[in-house]
Enzyme design. Structure first.
Site, PDB file in Angstrom:
ATOM      1  N   GLU A 128      47.544  36.719  45.619  1.00 51.50           N
ATOM      2  CA  GLU A 128      47.810  36.361  44.223  1.00 51.50           C
ATOM      3  C   GLU A 128      49.294  36.423  43.890  1.00 51.50           C
ATOM      4  O   GLU A 128      49.818  35.544  43.208  1.00 51.50           O
ATOM      5  CB  GLU A 128      47.023  37.310  43.303  1.00 51.50           C
ATOM      6  CG  GLU A 128      47.351  37.126  41.831  1.00 51.50           C
ATOM      7  CD  GLU A 128      46.586  38.072  40.912  1.00 51.50           C
ATOM      8  OE1 GLU A 128      45.738  38.854  41.395  1.00 51.50           O
ATOM      9  OE2 GLU A 128      46.832  38.023  39.695  1.00 51.50           O
ATOM     10  N   ASP A 145      49.720  46.146  40.013  1.00 52.28           N
ATOM     11  CA  ASP A 145      48.741  45.124  40.371  1.00 52.28           C
ATOM     12  C   ASP A 145      49.143  44.358  41.628  1.00 52.28           C
ATOM     13  O   ASP A 145      49.691  43.246  41.511  1.00 52.28           O
ATOM     14  CB  ASP A 145      48.595  44.144  39.187  1.00 52.28           C
ATOM     15  CG  ASP A 145      47.345  43.296  39.288  1.00 52.28           C
ATOM     16  OD1 ASP A 145      46.496  43.614  40.129  1.00 52.28           O
ATOM     17  OD2 ASP A 145      47.222  42.335  38.507  1.00 52.28           O
ATOM     18  N   GLU A 164      41.105  44.482  30.752  1.00 54.55           N
ATOM     19  CA  GLU A 164      41.452  43.073  30.529  1.00 54.55           C
ATOM     20  C   GLU A 164      40.346  42.324  29.782  1.00 54.55           C
ATOM     21  O   GLU A 164      39.956  41.219  30.147  1.00 54.55           O
ATOM     22  CB  GLU A 164      41.760  42.382  31.859  1.00 54.55           C
ATOM     23  CG  GLU A 164      42.951  43.008  32.572  1.00 54.55           C
ATOM     24  CD  GLU A 164      43.396  42.268  33.823  1.00 54.55           C
ATOM     25  OE1 GLU A 164      42.554  41.645  34.484  1.00 54.55           O
ATOM     26  OE2 GLU A 164      44.607  42.312  34.116  1.00 54.55           O
TER      27      GLU A 164
HETATM   28  C1  GCV Z   1      39.728  39.725  38.365  1.00 58.15           C
HETATM   29  C2  GCV Z   1      44.802  40.989  37.893  1.00 58.15           C
HETATM   30  C3  GCV Z   1      44.452  39.560  38.163  1.00 58.15           C
HETATM   31  C4  GCV Z   1      43.122  39.184  37.514  1.00 58.15           C
HETATM   32  C5  GCV Z   1      42.051  40.158  38.031  1.00 58.15           C
HETATM   33  C6  GCV Z   1      42.496  41.565  37.686  1.00 58.15           C
HETATM   34  C7  GCV Z   1      41.527  42.608  38.197  1.00 58.15           C
HETATM   35  O1  GCV Z   1      45.103  41.178  36.556  1.00 58.15           O
HETATM   36  O2  GCV Z   1      45.458  38.727  37.693  1.00 58.15           O
HETATM   37  O3  GCV Z   1      42.810  37.872  37.863  1.00 58.15           O
HETATM   38  O4  GCV Z   1      40.800  39.863  37.482  1.00 58.15           O
HETATM   39  O5  GCV Z   1      43.753  41.824  38.262  1.00 58.15           O
HETATM   40  O6  GCV Z   1      41.805  43.136  39.256  1.00 58.15           O
HETATM   41  O7  GCV Z   1      40.539  42.880  37.550  1.00 58.15           O
END
Ligand code: GCV
Length: 717
Positions: free
Chosen positions: A409, A381, A307
């Protein structure tokens, strides 16, 4: 004027009483109301004898003193030596006199370094209770366990308990930024007040450590995996050191996230290439600097080439190069590297669910000894339900640690009551079949499947500076349950719910029974009203609050809900079978076979692995469309039932927490309907079918739901 002052006074009194109850988590130490039990406890605890004198020993005595006096109404006598009978003797192996050491030899042989003994003994012909372990932190774990026995009103008349944690690293991952915002945090701002550190030590830091120690958590990563290199500067390390000093007596090690490009950003180097000598030395020196301040520093957690985070691939190197270079830097000091396997790329057209396995599995056996690969529970996720990640069991020569998300989340933030140990248990119990039947994820994680020495479980924390720590009083149970499962991944969620309720609210069976059942049911409820039958990632994008199955305009295809549900006139679901992306082939043959065939695939995962027609026949004889709609309705009904249960609890608990949960459940009910209506209206465009009997009609149009925007939804950076 007087009346205004009076009102203010009244408000502040009730506010602080409220804050106190909520704040005390599962360490309420309420007065024991059952006279028979109280009498038994008083009889058996006539005095406390502490044999050690370390900082941890002092913490232990204080906790016992507070806990016991609060539960029994009088302070136990603190004695300097074992005199008389019915004393509670506490001390680690080395502080025991030779006679006691001999008495406990067999028990001490049974436990590991962090395990404890709680035992009724006859020492010099006198009955005593002893809590011991190989070191002072282990004794502290025993003490919290003993206090839990009392909190849950168990008999202490004749105890003989030995217990050891089954994993080494039991750790919280805080996604806390240096500006105190918390990524995916729904309980206020970060606990870490960097501006006031190192000089100001907030009582919260101490209570945080107490709470963690009480459930056996022994590590904390203070900073977000989307890391800021500044945390590694001396200005911040001084603050980290102050926190480490607070946590040490509670057996909690501090870890940090390492931004891979830190050598450039704070080290003035031109590159962060893990094969560059200057870069290698920079990390070695940085590690030495950290360990000089914090001799028991745990190590680094790293999110690299994921990411948009920098990583070794920026320099043509791979994850093994990156992890091993950092591992060499911390190895001389006994540190470890937790390297995350959460990777997927916009340049990879493959099914996102396949990418982490495809990239990491070939690295099996290539990491240094002090590297552990951290894998999320599922391949996408942290969804309300995901099949277990195919990497579990598939890297026999590499220690893998579990990453669970405690913060919600994708599960309604801190507004929805969802008891996560049920989800965690489902994953841990899953059989990977990688070494034949019985190769459960729990056995991969605790190292028994492949005899790994380094083992661990991480939980993305749900803690912030809200008065009640976690936003929802019941979200405290998820922190608690995570810790309990990290200690023992074979515990069942019913036991955890029961313990937590007794320690947090009441021992009254009339309260416990229905509320525990409500907690257990709550996980399936959220699956039903958000993502039934294997649907996933259809939350609104960015903040992930509320439904957004229609979103299809984001630049990266795999960020769009339409990528995941693939609804069309012919049906719905992601075909990951052989006729589709063949993600099923990443599992052991037994599981591959099971998942690959829609007829044998567990229905709860159907749309995760298969694209099926709207008329597909479910096991209960319903068509897929009707079954899906009825599941959404069932989720709403389950929340209504949760409200009914909760409304009966008023007489058992304090009105503050009763009201707080009541209001939150009302919001959850509203949002469950929002999920049901928005998703069904959207999917109906493709199915072209009426809602079946039993499903309530939506009160708003699809256009209305699509128009809802939440620019300031929390946790979204
Ligand atoms: C810390 C998901 C979440 C992100 C998070 C990512 C990860 O994509 O939306 O906020 O980033 O996971 O676990 O690295």
């Amino acid at each position: 004027m007087t009346s205004v002052r009076f009102v203010f006074l009244f408000l502040s009194i009730s506010f602080s009483a409220f804050a106190q109850k909520d704040y005390k988590l599962w360490l309420q130490y309420d007065r024991i109301t059952n006279p028979k039990i109280a009498l038994e406890y008083k009889k058996n605890i006539q005095g406390i004898v502490s044999l050690g004198n370390s900082e941890t020993d002092q913490v232990s005595v204080k906790e016992l003193e507070n806990g016991i006096s609060s539960m029994l109404g009088n302070k136990p006598e603190i004695k300097s030596e074992i005199k008389g009978e019915n004393n509670l003797i506490i001390g680690s192996q080395n502080s025991l006199n030779p006679d006691l050491q001999k008495d406990l030899k067999q028990d001490l042989d049974k436990i590991n370094d962090e395990g404890f003994i709680i035992k009724t003994i006859h020492f010099r012909n006198k009955k005593q209770l002893i809590i011991s372990g190989k070191n002072d932190v282990a004794v502290l774990y025993g003490i919290f366990n003993f206090l839990r026995l009392m909190q849950t009103n168990k008999s202490i008349e004749n105890l003989n308990i030995t217990d050891s944690p089954k994993t080494n690293i039991r750790i919280l991952n805080h996604w806390d930024n240096l500006d105190r915002t918390v990524e995916r945090g729904y309980a206020g701002f970060s606990l870490w007040n960097w501006q006031k550190l190192p000089d100001f030590i907030d009582q919260r830091y101490i209570d945080y450590a107490r709470a963690n120690a009480s459930i056996g958590i022994n590590g904390t990563v203070l900073t977000n995996v989307n890391a800021n290199a500044l945390i590694l500067t001396s200005q911040y390390l001084e603050k980290v050191e102050a926190l480490a000093n607070v946590f040490r007596p509670y057996g909690i090690k501090v870890y940090l996230t390492a931004r891979f490009s830190a050598p450039i950003e704070i080290g003035n180097l031109k590159t962060a290439d893990p094969k560059d000598l200057e870069v290698i030395n920079w990390w070695k020196n940085k590690a030495a600097e950290i360990y000089k301040r914090i001799p028991d520093f745990g190590g680094f957690l790293v999110k690299a080439n994921s990411e948009g985070q920098p990583g070794p691939q920026n320099y043509g190197r791979d994850h093994v190069d990156g992890a091993n270079m950092l591992a060499d830097a911390v190895a001389p000091f006994g540190g470890i590297i937790m390297w995350r396997a959460f990777v997927y790329s916009e340049h990879d057209a493959n099914d996102r669910a396949k990418q982490a396995y495809a990239e990491f599995q070939p690295y099996d056996g290539k990491f240094k000894e002090n590297v552990i690969v951290q894998v999320k529970n599922g391949a996408i996720d942290f969804q309300p339900r995901e099949p277990f990640h195919p990497l579990f069991g598939a890297m026999p020569k590499t220690p893998l640690m579990m990453e669970f998300q405690i913060t919600q989340e994708y599960l309604g933030f801190s507004t929805h009551l969802v008891f996560l140990p049920k989800l965690f248990q489902e994953v841990l119990e899953s059989d990977t079949y990688q070494k034949g039947k019985g190769s459960t994820v729990a056995k991969v994680i605790d190292g028994t499947l492949y005899q790994n020495k380094l083992t661990g479980i991480a939980g993305v924390a749900n803690i912030g500076n809200d008065l009640n720590w976690t936003g929802h009083p019941f979200a405290q149970a998820n922190w608690y349950g995570f810790g309990r499962l990290a200690w023992n991944p074979y515990l069942d969620s019913e036991t955890i719910a029961d313990e937590w309720l007794r320690c947090t609210f009441s021992n009254d069976e009339n309260f416990i029974k229905p509320v525990a059942a409500m907690m257990i049911e709550s996980r399936e409820a959220v699956v039903n009203y958000m993502t039934p039958l294997g649907l996933h990632h259809i939350m609104d994008t960015g903040h992930h609050y509320g439904p957004g199955p229609w979103v299809s305009n984001l630049s990266r295809p795999e960020w769009n809900p339409t990528y995941y549900h693939k609804a069309d006139k012919n049906g719905i679901g992601f075909d990951r079978s052989k006729s589709g992306t063949n993600a099923t082939s990443q599992y052991a043959p037994e599981i591959e076979k099971l998942f690959d065939n829609a007829a044998t695939c567990p229905e709860q995962d159907l749309l995760w692995f298969h694209h099926v027609s709207w008329d597909y026949k479910l096991k209960n004889g319903q068509t897929l469309w009707n079954g899906l709609a009825l599941k959404y309705q069932e989720g709403v009904n389950q929340v209504k039932e949760m409200q009914n249960v909760w409304n009966q609890t008023e007489k058992y608990i304090d009105s503050e927490r009763f009201n707080e949960v009541k209001i939150l459940l009302e919001i959850q009910q509203k949002e469950a309907k929002w999920w049901r209506d928005a998703c069904l209206l959207y999917f109906q465009q493709f199915s072209g079918k009426e809602l079946p009997v039993g499903v309530e009609k939506p009160t708003q149009s699809l256009e209305y739901f699509k128009s809802l925007k939440f620019p300031f939804a929390p946790g979204n950076g």
